[in-house]
Design a protein around this motif. Structure first.
Motif, PDB file in Angstrom:
ATOM      1  N   GLN A  16      29.788  37.230  30.073  1.00 35.02           N
ATOM      2  CA  GLN A  16      29.070  38.442  29.680  1.00 35.02           C
ATOM      3  C   GLN A  16      29.897  39.699  29.899  1.00 35.02           C
ATOM      4  N   GLU A  17      30.902  39.593  30.749  1.00 37.02           N
ATOM      5  CA  GLU A  17      31.728  40.760  31.034  1.00 37.02           C
ATOM      6  C   GLU A  17      33.110  40.295  31.487  1.00 37.02           C
ATOM      7  N   THR A  18      34.034  41.242  31.542  1.00 37.56           N
ATOM      8  CA  THR A  18      35.417  40.917  31.888  1.00 37.56           C
ATOM      9  C   THR A  18      35.512  40.201  33.228  1.00 37.56           C
ATOM     10  N   LYS A  19      34.709  40.657  34.170  1.00 35.21           N
ATOM     11  CA  LYS A  19      34.704  40.039  35.497  1.00 35.21           C
ATOM     12  C   LYS A  19      34.447  38.522  35.419  1.00 35.21           C
ATOM     13  N   ASP A  20      33.598  38.117  34.474  1.00 36.31           N
ATOM     14  CA  ASP A  20      33.332  36.688  34.298  1.00 36.31           C
ATOM     15  C   ASP A  20      34.610  35.950  33.899  1.00 36.31           C
ATOM     16  N   ILE A  21      35.331  36.529  32.947  1.00 38.34           N
ATOM     17  CA  ILE A  21      36.586  35.882  32.509  1.00 38.34           C
ATOM     18  C   ILE A  21      37.538  35.777  33.696  1.00 38.34           C
ATOM     19  N   GLN A  22      37.633  36.869  34.434  1.00 40.67           N
ATOM     20  CA  GLN A  22      38.544  36.871  35.587  1.00 40.67           C
ATOM     21  C   GLN A  22      38.187  35.771  36.576  1.00 40.67           C
ATOM     22  N   ASP A  23      36.893  35.640  36.843  1.00 43.86           N
ATOM     23  CA  ASP A  23      36.477  34.642  37.832  1.00 43.86           C
ATOM     24  C   ASP A  23      36.702  33.220  37.332  1.00 43.86           C
ATOM     25  N   VAL A  24      36.426  32.979  36.061  1.00 42.71           N
ATOM     26  CA  VAL A  24      36.691  31.636  35.520  1.00 42.71           C
ATOM     27  C   VAL A  24      38.174  31.315  35.647  1.00 42.71           C
ATOM     28  N   VAL A  25      39.007  32.290  35.246  1.00 40.35           N
ATOM     29  CA  VAL A  25      40.451  32.040  35.288  1.00 40.35           C
ATOM     30  C   VAL A  25      40.900  31.786  36.732  1.00 40.35           C
ATOM     31  N   ARG A  26      40.371  32.565  37.666  1.00 32.30           N
ATOM     32  CA  ARG A  26      40.778  32.377  39.074  1.00 32.30           C
ATOM     33  C   ARG A  26      40.368  31.007  39.599  1.00 32.30           C
ATOM     34  N   ILE A  27      39.133  30.627  39.290  1.00 29.48           N
ATOM     35  CA  ILE A  27      38.661  29.321  39.759  1.00 29.48           C
ATOM     36  C   ILE A  27      39.485  28.201  39.123  1.00 29.48           C
ATOM     37  N   CYS A  28      39.720  28.319  37.827  1.00 31.24           N
ATOM     38  CA  CYS A  28      40.477  27.263  37.127  1.00 31.24           C
ATOM     39  C   CYS A  28      41.928  27.219  37.610  1.00 31.24           C
ATOM     40  N   ALA A  29      42.549  28.387  37.715  1.00 34.62           N
ATOM     41  CA  ALA A  29      43.959  28.421  38.135  1.00 34.62           C
ATOM     42  C   ALA A  29      44.105  27.843  39.538  1.00 34.62           C
ATOM     43  N   GLY A  30      43.133  28.171  40.393  1.00 33.99           N
ATOM     44  CA  GLY A  30      43.185  27.672  41.756  1.00 33.99           C
ATOM     45  C   GLY A  30      43.106  26.155  41.830  1.00 33.99           C
ATOM     46  N   ASN A  31      42.569  25.543  40.776  1.00 35.21           N
ATOM     47  CA  ASN A  31      42.413  24.095  40.775  1.00 35.21           C
ATOM     48  C   ASN A  31      43.268  23.402  39.711  1.00 35.21           C
ATOM     49  N   GLY A  32      44.107  24.174  39.044  1.00 37.56           N
ATOM     50  CA  GLY A  32      44.948  23.574  37.999  1.00 37.56           C
ATOM     51  C   GLY A  32      44.162  23.035  36.823  1.00 37.56           C
ATOM     52  N   VAL A  33      43.079  23.737  36.477  1.00 38.50           N
ATOM     53  CA  VAL A  33      42.201  23.282  35.390  1.00 38.50           C
ATOM     54  C   VAL A  33      42.411  24.180  34.162  1.00 38.50           C
ATOM     55  N   PRO A  34      42.544  23.611  32.961  1.00 37.68           N
ATOM     56  CA  PRO A  34      42.754  24.425  31.751  1.00 37.68           C
ATOM     57  C   PRO A  34      41.594  25.377  31.428  1.00 37.68           C
ATOM     58  N   VAL A  35      41.919  26.467  30.756  1.00 34.19           N
ATOM     59  CA  VAL A  35      40.934  27.456  30.302  1.00 34.19           C
ATOM     60  C   VAL A  35      41.134  27.676  28.810  1.00 34.19           C
ATOM     61  N   ILE A  36      40.066  27.541  28.039  1.00 37.44           N
ATOM     62  CA  ILE A  36      40.166  27.710  26.587  1.00 37.44           C
ATOM     63  C   ILE A  36      39.181  28.783  26.143  1.00 37.44           C
TER      64      ILE A  36
END
Lengths: 470, 470
Positions: A59-79
């Motif tokens: 819903q907002e930029t912060k959401d994208i940031q948090d998804v990317v942080r969680i995924c990057a922290g676990n080596g999970v792809p983001v599409i």
């Protein structure tokens, strides 16, 4: 078609940890149902569906940031996902991972009428944007057909019917905000109309198909709605005549806003579908933008050129209802193709060649279709040398599918042999990776791999796209 | 002005080894005389001259490849040189190294009239190119003033007076060949007018100022020479009026080919130099391209807008001799500034802001000049929001130089505060590195550093430029 670039899936434990964190953070905005996941791996082609492991409705930029942080922290792809109208498997998830659906990030943040620009979220679609702008006498000219999101259009380097006059999305993007691998935001430019300030980050992210970061905001150029729009149509005996008229129109500087070619097979399909009575020969549809005097002048000038090139009568009109009628055939092109063979799959592909080679390219392609006993009407953004084939294939008929693949392969090779490109506006995604090396050489691929590694060292952004495995 | 980014010089032994190898390979085409070296570190500004250790006069791509290989093998910098007309120290050699002078690589390799493109070597200058094209009814529209080489223009992301209609060099480059660090050649694109095939390498090298590789060949877009050119001039009481007229002209879609602002100080300088009698108030000079009817229509429409914005009579003409006379003031601008204060240095700088802020930006800049007791006429590519200051400074007067530096600094801060850029068309080079972070933020700088490292891990291509030290 076989997908050859399948990066490894994340470690099961790491994935589980990411899913848990995303559930905690996003609640019911994080969806893992099979149906929703498959919908987000939709490819609109014959590429297999490869769904992500879950979908976050941002819903907002912060959401994208948090998804990317969680995924990057676990080596999970983001599409990243806009409207899912890409054509080469851009939203597929060959290694699984998390899809960020941006449809709810659809706010127009600012319109600067005097500067002819606006600032928008990535989920704004082109139709919604034009609806928003209309009252101010402004419009956004890029029209790829589908009501795509602007973030998706930028990521695929889209264009469409108006590009001959207004350029592609590349020429329309002034600046981007992009979420990088650590969740921080890269600002690539300002609202200045031009800049020489450092490497062109903006245009590196345009066309990167979400493989270098996630676009969270766009600043794009707008245009004033023209005082007058004229539309016209002209039939030609041959594709060569239609292309020659196009070349002359552009050489003499007629600022055509749209110039679209329908080959005989496409006109035939349109006649059948829309109950029209167009001559079943190559057809050019045109649009002119300007003042009343200008569009009259342009239309007249084109009519003379068309006549010299063996075209039939060139009728043009500025009346909205007549314009709509004239362009009906083009707008219905996709549905008319579908109707030719109900139940068959339609595989859309595009190539682009120097305009001097376009007639040869279309003609040889038509011959190839005949030889292979395949049906594929052709429509072209002929002013740019770009055309589309809509190949009808029975996906359960292995022999036909094999011939279809052969056709696609030869189409790309033909374009590349003519100093053209394997895609003018659809992008590489998964479907066209195998053609990049032949087009640009191993050195360009080395450079692309180095750029990917530089900006996404973890390879978490849309892995398996654009750059083939070494 | 102090140069802060001074990368280390190569090891003396390695440098000696490179010089020896270059002498063996190039004979008298490898020059190490003091005069020639200093000439190739020419900065045309107040940046100190930092000459390379030697200059190779390249004649073909193989020469570039060999210089790069010899230099890379010894860790010696390589700096590309076109005509030396860059303005921010782009050809300076802060770490020494080898300059590749490309002036003799000046062949037009192919002209494709039907496709409106040509393939050229990097040393072709824009005037030579236009001379070559004239017989075919074609022209290359980008005009930065100086008779720069196309390789240099691409590297600096140059533009100029015609950009408002035809775009900058960025929109003109279709493809490049670039010599990379191991001497191999990267091909960045095809002759197709548009492409979505992978990362946009072309536009990464455009504007990279030779820091990512050496451009050895360019494919660029051309235009048909317009049937008719009209020129006109209009005086305004205020800069605000001139800017408002420009905004309205662009909003209503008048396709002005050039729209140049001269502020009152510049008009005064032109009157004195060229013995003209122009009103010493802000002046707009315009050019329109099109058919006879179109340029008449455009000129008339602009005249009406100008009147509404407090402009004086708008006179326009299509006669070549009258057009030349009208534009004389603009063409003589640089010399008229020089003549204001013989012996003083002229420091040219440029910034670019959203056009809605242009009037404020010019007005505040004029006030700042008055406050600091400095003289700097202003000319602007006003359709793009881009303007130039030509600051006259006595380089031996420390106090004046300090005020000059303060002025430049405030000019950039003003532009950036208005969501503009520290340079619209001159580039970063050495002079503007300190402004990049404020403009784009640390994340963009991180990305630029990562790109530089990815494509030039040895840091041999034009070190010390664009990206400030971490």
């Amino acid at each position: 078609m076989t997908i050859t670039n399948n990066p490894p899936r994340p470690e099961p434990k790491a994935l589980a940890s990411a899913l848990e964190a995303l559930t905690a953070r996003f609640g019911n905005r994080f969806i893992t149902s099979q149906a929703v996941r498959e919908q987000h791996g939709h490819t609109t082609t014959w590429l297999a569906n490869q769904p992500p492991d879950g979908v976050v409705m941002a819903q907002e930029t912060k959401d994208i940031q948090d998804v990317v942080r969680i995924c990057a922290g676990n080596g999970v792809p983001v599409i990243a996902f806009g409207t899912g109208t890409s054509l080469e498997g851009q939203v597929n998830a060959p290694a699984g991972g998390i899809c960020i659906d941006l449809r709810d990030m659809n706010k127009v943040l600012a319109v600067h009428a005097e500067d002819l620009d606006c600032v928008i979220e990535p989920g704004v679609t082109r139709k919604a944007l034009n609806e928003h702008l209309r009252d101010q006498g402004l419009f956004f000219p890029i029209d790829p057909g589908a009501d795509a999101s602007l973030g998706g259009m930028a990521s695929t380097r889209a264009s469409g019917t108006n590009a001959v006059r207004y350029g592609t999305i590349r020429e329309s993007v002034l600046a981007l905000k992009v979420v990088r691998g650590d969740g921080e935001i890269i600002t690539t430019g300002t609202r200045a109309k031009k800049s020489s300030a450092g490497y062109d980050l903006t245009h590196l992210f345009v066309g990167a198909e979400g493989t270098l970061g996630i676009i969270s905001e766009l600043t794009i150029r707008l245009r004033g709605i023209p005082e007058m729009i004229a539309a016209g149509a002209c039939s030609f005996e041959t594709v060569g005549g239609a292309c020659q008229a196009t070349i002359l129109a552009i050489q003499t500087g007629i600022p055509v806003a749209r110039i679209e070619l329908l080959n005989a097979a496409q006109v035939k399909a349109c006649n059948a579908y829309s109950k029209l009575t167009l001559a079943e020969t190559p057809l050019l549809l045109l649009e002119f933008h300007g003042s009343e005097i200008e569009v009259a002048e342009q239309s007249k000038a084109f009519g003379e050129i068309a006549k010299d090139c063996g075209g039939g009568d060139f009728s043009w009109t500025t009346k909205p209802e007549d314009r709509t009628k004239l362009w009906q055939a083009r707008h219905d092109a996709y549905w008319s193709v579908k109707a030719l063979r109900p139940g068959a799959g339609v595989v859309a592909t595009d190539i682009c060649v120097p305009i001097s080679r376009l007639a040869d390219c279309v003609t040889e392609t038509e011959e190839d279709l005949k030889r292979l006993n395949l049906l594929s009407p052709i429509v072209g953004h002929v002013g740019d040398g770009n055309f589309h084939c809509s190949l009808l294939c029975d996906v359960d008929d292995a022999d036909e599918m094999a011939r279809g693949e052969e056709f696609m392969h030869r189409l790309v090779e033909r374009a590349q042999a003519m100093d053209g490109t394997c895609t003018g506006e659809h992008g590489i995604g998964q479907g066209k990776q195998k053609y990049l090396k032949a087009e640009l050489g191993p050195e360009a691929l080395d450079a692309m791999r180095a750029l990917k590694k530089a900006l996404d060292p973890q390879n978490i952004f849309n892995p398996g796209k654009i750059v083939p495995q070494a």
